[in-house]
Design an enzyme around this catalytic site. Sequence first.
Site, short mmCIF file in Angstrom:
data_model
loop_
_atom_site.label_atom_id
_atom_site.label_comp_id
_atom_site.label_asym_id
_atom_site.label_seq_id
_atom_site.Cartn_x
_atom_site.Cartn_y
_atom_site.Cartn_z
N ASP A 197 0.62 -0.66 0.08
CA ASP A 197 -0.08 0.13 -0.39
C ASP A 197 0.69 0.90 -0.28
OD1 ASP A 197 -2.36 1.60 0.83
OD2 ASP A 197 -3.25 0.03 0.79
N TYR A 201 -15.44 5.02 -12.88
CA TYR A 201 -15.03 3.62 -12.23
C TYR A 201 -15.87 2.22 -12.52
CZ TYR A 201 -15.28 1.24 -7.77
OH TYR A 201 -15.26 -0.04 -7.23
N ASP A 253 3.04 1.64 -4.78
CA ASP A 253 2.24 2.06 -5.57
C ASP A 253 2.02 1.43 -6.79
OD1 ASP A 253 1.08 4.02 -7.67
OD2 ASP A 253 2.76 5.47 -7.47
N VAL A 254 0.74 0.96 -6.64
CA VAL A 254 0.63 0.06 -8.12
C VAL A 254 0.47 0.83 -9.69
CG1 VAL A 254 -0.82 -1.15 -6.58
CG2 VAL A 254 -1.49 0.59 -8.27
#
Length: 267
Positions: free
Chosen positions: A39, A161, A65-66
């Site tokens: 995360d 989204y 950090d994805v």
Amino acid sequence: MTSYDLTGRKALVTGGARGLGAGMAEALAKAGAAVAVGDVLEDVGKETVQSLRDAGATAEFVPLDVTDDASWAEAVANTCTSLGGLDLVVNNAGVEITSLIADLDPAGLRTMLDVNVLGTALGLKHAFRTMRPGGAAGNGGSVVNIASVAATIAFPGIAGYSATKSAIDRLTRVGAAESGKLGYGVRVNCIYPGLTPTVMGNQLAVDCAELGLFPSPEEAAAAVVGLTPQGRLGQVDDMADAVVFLSSDAAKYITGAGLPVDGGMGM
């Protein structure tokens, strides 16, 4: 019958500091897996890890950090080092920015594309490279991507989204096809969670009311319940249990699937 025992497995859960991700990390740990919580929320993530350790689990925090390829490479390497391998990746990290299409902010949509779509794609990339034959772990495994019931329904205020979560569904199926074709030994599935009263879920209800779509956040949530045959919102453990199932040998012949965990809302 095959059990959901994950003893000896090593898992990385993205967005694992709080909400659904924390619940998924806890459920995987209870099933016997060692868990890395990835995360950007370092303080909260470390608190979650300590809670897992207090309950007897093997757990580590890894900064992640994805949206950043290098961050993924480092997080996966750290997971393999600290846990002794990698067998399970849960691509849970995500953001939701509510907006009417007529008022859509390009910056908000780009953020959702970066976190939800790019983040999941990079998760698949590094899971495959690590778990396939010749990788740092090299024993195959499982990836569970977290889509949303928003990928299967039309609900006002969440067009961006919904689009990004629909993309996760497609990434899942193409990923499963590539893994099978190339002999990676990695199963790839996704779940479609229903609305759950986490920080993100509660904020969605507030946002829908502020946009004038519902008179109040409570009535926004009630509208979702009204569309759900089971007559209630989802709970974190509903989603976490599905992740454990798909990660386990009980799902060993399941790949490229999307599992609705939405009380029937998206049927």
